[in-house]
Motif scaffolding. Sequence first.
Motif, PDB file in Angstrom:
ATOM      1  N   UNK A   1       0.828  -1.206   0.000  1.00  0.00           N
ATOM      2  CA  UNK A   1       0.000   0.000   0.000  1.00  0.00           C
ATOM      3  C   UNK A   1       0.865   1.260   0.000  1.00  0.00           C
TER       4      UNK A   1
ATOM      5  N   UNK B   1       3.282  12.329 -14.795  1.00  0.00           N
ATOM      6  CA  UNK B   1       2.490  12.175 -16.027  1.00  0.00           C
ATOM      7  C   UNK B   1       2.071  13.515 -16.634  1.00  0.00           C
ATOM      8  N   UNK B   2       1.472  14.421 -15.836  1.00  0.00           N
ATOM      9  CA  UNK B   2       1.137  15.718 -16.436  1.00  0.00           C
ATOM     10  C   UNK B   2       2.370  16.464 -16.947  1.00  0.00           C
TER      11      UNK B   2
ATOM     12  N   UNK C   1       3.436   9.497 -10.055  1.00  0.00           N
ATOM     13  CA  UNK C   1       2.775   9.596 -11.364  1.00  0.00           C
ATOM     14  C   UNK C   1       1.907  10.848 -11.477  1.00  0.00           C
ATOM     15  N   UNK C   2       1.293  11.254 -10.362  1.00  0.00           N
ATOM     16  CA  UNK C   2       0.398  12.414 -10.434  1.00  0.00           C
ATOM     17  C   UNK C   2       1.194  13.681 -10.797  1.00  0.00           C
TER      18      UNK C   2
ATOM     19  N   UNK D   1       3.909   1.385  -1.196  1.00  0.00           N
ATOM     20  CA  UNK D   1       4.503   1.452  -2.542  1.00  0.00           C
ATOM     21  C   UNK D   1       3.497   2.045  -3.525  1.00  0.00           C
ATOM     22  N   UNK D   2       2.263   1.603  -3.384  1.00  0.00           N
ATOM     23  CA  UNK D   2       1.187   2.084  -4.249  1.00  0.00           C
ATOM     24  C   UNK D   2       1.015   3.599  -4.106  1.00  0.00           C
ATOM     25  N   UNK D   3       1.033   4.050  -2.849  1.00  0.00           N
ATOM     26  CA  UNK D   3       0.863   5.492  -2.596  1.00  0.00           C
ATOM     27  C   UNK D   3       2.031   6.274  -3.189  1.00  0.00           C
TER      28      UNK D   3
ATOM     29  N   UNK E   1       4.002   5.358  -5.690  1.00  0.00           N
ATOM     30  CA  UNK E   1       3.948   5.319  -7.167  1.00  0.00           C
ATOM     31  C   UNK E   1       2.980   6.381  -7.690  1.00  0.00           C
ATOM     32  N   UNK E   2       1.806   6.474  -7.062  1.00  0.00           N
ATOM     33  CA  UNK E   2       0.817   7.417  -7.591  1.00  0.00           C
ATOM     34  C   UNK E   2       1.144   8.862  -7.274  1.00  0.00           C
ATOM     35  N   UNK E   3       1.833   9.073  -6.148  1.00  0.00           N
ATOM     36  CA  UNK E   3       2.287  10.442  -5.886  1.00  0.00           C
ATOM     37  C   UNK E   3       3.309  10.850  -6.945  1.00  0.00           C
TER      38      UNK E   3
END
Lengths: 139, 352
Positions: A6, A20-21, A16-17, A8-10, A12-14
């Motif tokens: 979890x 990515x943009x 990517x957020x 790691x998931x958090x 990764x998305x922090x």
Amino acid sequence: MTPPLRRAHRFIWLLLVVALPLGFLATRPTKQSPWLQEPVLPPQSTAMPVLLRTIDADSLVLNLRQSVRGTERQLEILLKQPFETPSAVVCIRQEGSRRAVGLLNAPGLYRFPLPTGTNRPLVEIVDDVHGRTVKTVQL
Amino acid sequence: MALHYSPVLWNRQKRLYDLTMAGLMALYLIIFCTLQTSLFPPITTETIVIRATSTLAFLMLHVILVIGPLCRLDNRFLPLLYNRRHLGVSMFIVAAVHSVFSVLQFHTRGDVDPLVSLFTSERQYGSFGQFPFQPLGFFALLILFVMAATSHDFWLKNLSPRVWKTLHMSVYLAYALIVMHVALGILQQETSPVYAGLMGVGVLTVSGLHVMAAFIGNRRELHPNAPATDGFVAVCDVNDIADNRAKTLMVNGQNIALFKYDGKLSAVSNLCRHQNGPLGEGKIIDGCITCPWHGYQYLPENGQSPPPFTEKIETYAVRCVGTTVWVNPQPYPPGTPQTPALLKVTTINDEN
């Protein structure tokens, strides 16, 4: 999900957020301008009557022609043998600007209308696929 | 739960899920192809297939990626999670069709090997803004292939849920590669800002929901930090837990689900043995803790799946003193029976 996954998931998305943009926007400013197809005119069927200049350049014979009144000019090319390139675009370079006027394919006679005011054009045969100039002739 | 492996364990929900999915996919393809044919009459069949499958796969990937966070934020989305693997495999198949047609259309008509051509037809590897987009799509498809190939429970069991889940988190890398594949590919040629805008909305929705779910989910968990008494930690008030539901706790690194049912309290590991699903977000059905992801069940008193199934999870000792619930965060081996705490006024001294 287990707590480590979890976390790691958090993470990764922090990442990517933000990434990515940024990555998406970074492709915008350097975006290639859309391909503009220059209006290449079809070869003219008849020769203009006044021959101004002629040059024999190995596989090509180039004639600069004009109308009787002298208001229109024409580039006449006799292609004796085909180029060993996938594309052969005829370009006219004059006063720093280059303009495509037509395409050469099979051996034969081609006649292209020239822009008004073309006097002593530099004719370039360009391989557009590989982005190199195949032949240059000063008329 | 499964006693043995079979290709697909069908049930009514799975059939309904798959039929709905196939119907929506077919509807999308029909509408897209009809619009393309009418708006761009000279278009070839290959181009229509390439466009239709690329947009469908990209849309499906967005749907797949938002299901997880939506379920964490709102239980009503849980039915979408139930058969998400079939959605993922279907998306891979659609993406593979896009890839095959793209390679056929753009890389098989020359005198260079199609794969070599895919990597060498664009050479600006040193430029970020004009980086070749096709290799990005190739590697994304490779990741999706590995995920689709290992999506069966056989691999889940043999790789272990932790490894399997870690492997399947590579979908995020695939997503990033595909976003850049689109940004450096078709969006470089499209002059209309609509397409770029749509993708921007998609990226922000997916990443925003994931970040939001991560933080809100973390906030929902109880993180008791009171000192332990006799190994037990006070975690919450008994009235904080709804009947047949749970509170999730994070105590001493232990992820615990504390269930209230039939006037009793039991604590078990919050991780389902199947895919490490969050048992604490499930509920008690027919006397069993039921995982919200795929319906795996465990008895709250001993963490064992009801016979004939064999899955077991760790259990924890629970006490209820007054209205305060105490949990000992030391796990017992999977399947160890624990006496449930009864919901009546007692004291620690009474119990001792």
